[in-house]
Design an enzyme around this catalytic site. Sequence first.
Site, PDB file in Angstrom:
ATOM      1  N   GLU A  30       7.262 -23.929  30.628  1.00 23.41           N
ATOM      2  CA  GLU A  30       6.669 -25.060  29.929  1.00 23.41           C
ATOM      3  C   GLU A  30       5.474 -25.538  30.751  1.00 23.41           C
ATOM      4  OE1 GLU A  30       7.856 -29.517  28.213  1.00 23.41           O
ATOM      5  OE2 GLU A  30       9.150 -28.503  29.662  1.00 23.41           O
ATOM      6  N   ARG A 248      21.392 -21.076  38.537  1.00 26.00           N
ATOM      7  CA  ARG A 248      20.211 -21.881  38.882  1.00 26.00           C
ATOM      8  C   ARG A 248      20.105 -21.948  40.398  1.00 26.00           C
ATOM      9  NH1 ARG A 248      17.313 -26.681  36.951  1.00 26.00           N
ATOM     10  NH2 ARG A 248      16.932 -28.091  38.698  1.00 26.00           N
ATOM     11  N   LYS A 258      10.829 -32.245  37.877  1.00 28.86           N
ATOM     12  CA  LYS A 258       9.392 -32.479  37.765  1.00 28.86           C
ATOM     13  C   LYS A 258       9.077 -33.974  37.670  1.00 28.86           C
ATOM     14  CE  LYS A 258       9.034 -29.172  34.569  1.00 28.86           C
ATOM     15  NZ  LYS A 258       8.467 -28.269  33.531  1.00 28.86           N
TER      16      LYS A 258
END
Length: 598
Positions: A30, A248, A258
């Site tokens: 993204e 992860r 973020k």
Amino acid sequence: MKQAKQQGQARYDVLKGAIKGQVCTRFPPEPSGYLHIGHIKASVLNYRYSKMYEGKMLVRFDDTNPSKEKAEYQDAILEDLKTLQIEWANLSHSSDYFDLAEEKARFLIQKGLAYCDNTDKEQMKKERFDGIESVNRNKSVEENLEIFEKMLQGQYCDYCLRAKIDMKALNKCMRDPVMYRTNQTPHHRTGTKYKAYPTYDFICPILDSVEGVTHAMRTNEYSDRIEQYQWVQKALELRPVEIYEFSRLNFVNTCLSKRKLQEFVDKKVVEGWQDPRFPTLRGILRRGITIETLHDFMLEQGPSKNANLQTWDKLWAINFTKIDPIAPRYTAIGKEGIAILTISNFGDQGLNVVTVPQHPKNNDLGTRPLFRSGQLYLEAQDAKDIKADEKITLMKWGNVKITEKKEVDGQILLTGENLPDDKDFKTTNKYTWLAKDTPIVNVDLVEYDHLIKVKTIEEGHQFEDYYNPNSKCVTEAFADAGIKTLQVGSVLQFERRGFFRIDKIVGDKFELIYIPDGKTKAASIQTGLNLKSIQTGTADQQKNEQQQEIQQEQPKQQKQQEQPNPESKKQQKKLEAEKKKAEKKAERQAAQQVEKKE
């Protein structure tokens, strides 16, 4: 299943149904931030596994949320992927397929598998949790189509499109998830052309199928959504795609959010997204990590599903094996309290220049000049340890007998005699030095600790709860003039200090960043920060955890002491019996010895 044994290799038979030459993976970032260590794992695994099967990898930007995305981030991600030496067969954007997504949404509505809903966000969240159907769930196909078209035109902004699946499903991701929502924010690529956008969960399975992806490798934090992914492909009559999950990547004292990283940037407590304390690719590269290290580390992690909290020391240890053989050796002496050693028998030679190898084991790095003079700079820390009448070894010179030691205005002054014929270096202490009044360079040696002072950031933590304001330490020093031949980005070793990367050159001053080596034992010259904290995790946190464990264990031990334990009694009786047996044996042996003497 075959497991690679060498560093930088990985299991190559993990992709179900993979056919050599036909595998196609994808990396769908993204464009809402810079690549961090978690993205690096995803991109490296997708790329390297596609190559193992002689296949290809696609890059597709998931640009479905114009409120968060910027062209700046998109350009940065592409630059970072090139830096990672990752090649892609095709570059696309979800926004390239917005018209297709609208068609697929209409198809679901026409099949009675989607409906428009204007239920309040919080109410919808509660209904999904409780398994309660929306009042809009049974609207007619015609009414839903009409509302959907209004959504696409920028009207009915309070509506979204939901998949009609099962509000009683045990997997709550299947309780009529949102597939489309309105957003009036201009898109960084399409501008104001579109007023409603598909969700990632809707468009991703569509494009994976349409673009020819065979294996979607992604983190297992999205495990609950696999069923939804498969439902979309089946409902739209698309080719199914095989999903392979891996864990992860999480590190202690590291924030990958973020939103939280943006908070550090906004508060101006870091230099930006490329700050060496940030887990972004740009940050860790400034810290001295090599691309080869990142690939090897990620492949060693492999596609394992086991989640764990990593410490940084393993990554630094791998990096050490990459930089140690190629890093030229130099000397740096801290300015604070710098000591002077006068060589009494150096005479009036002025400057003496000798040639020394750049690396003790790598002749390919060549040689460099080393200046000697009658007065030398020594570390203040070393000078304090040196005693009068002690024989020491000056590295890359020889033995010196210290004849005098005194302190003047806080500065230690030493006098010594060079012993050119004394080649006994086994029992002496070794010290680095720089010739005074010779070409030397001003340097700042920068060490970084973790920006996060807690092991993990928990829900409810405020910025002050996890921000470490003391994560940077700068030491002013003199260094060999030889480093002037190096460029920004070069890695070197200051002997007895450690490895450093040249980060900036401003005028005549060099700024170098310390590179951890995975060892918790400090170099001969102490660093300005807690080395254990840098290599593994916050030392205070580890200490607190140990204290908590002790506190938790004490009541258990006390309780065990208070309550009689049948097993303990049996053990005690057994020990007493063995003790008596040993005593009798000793008595017999003593008696036998007495008999022999008699």
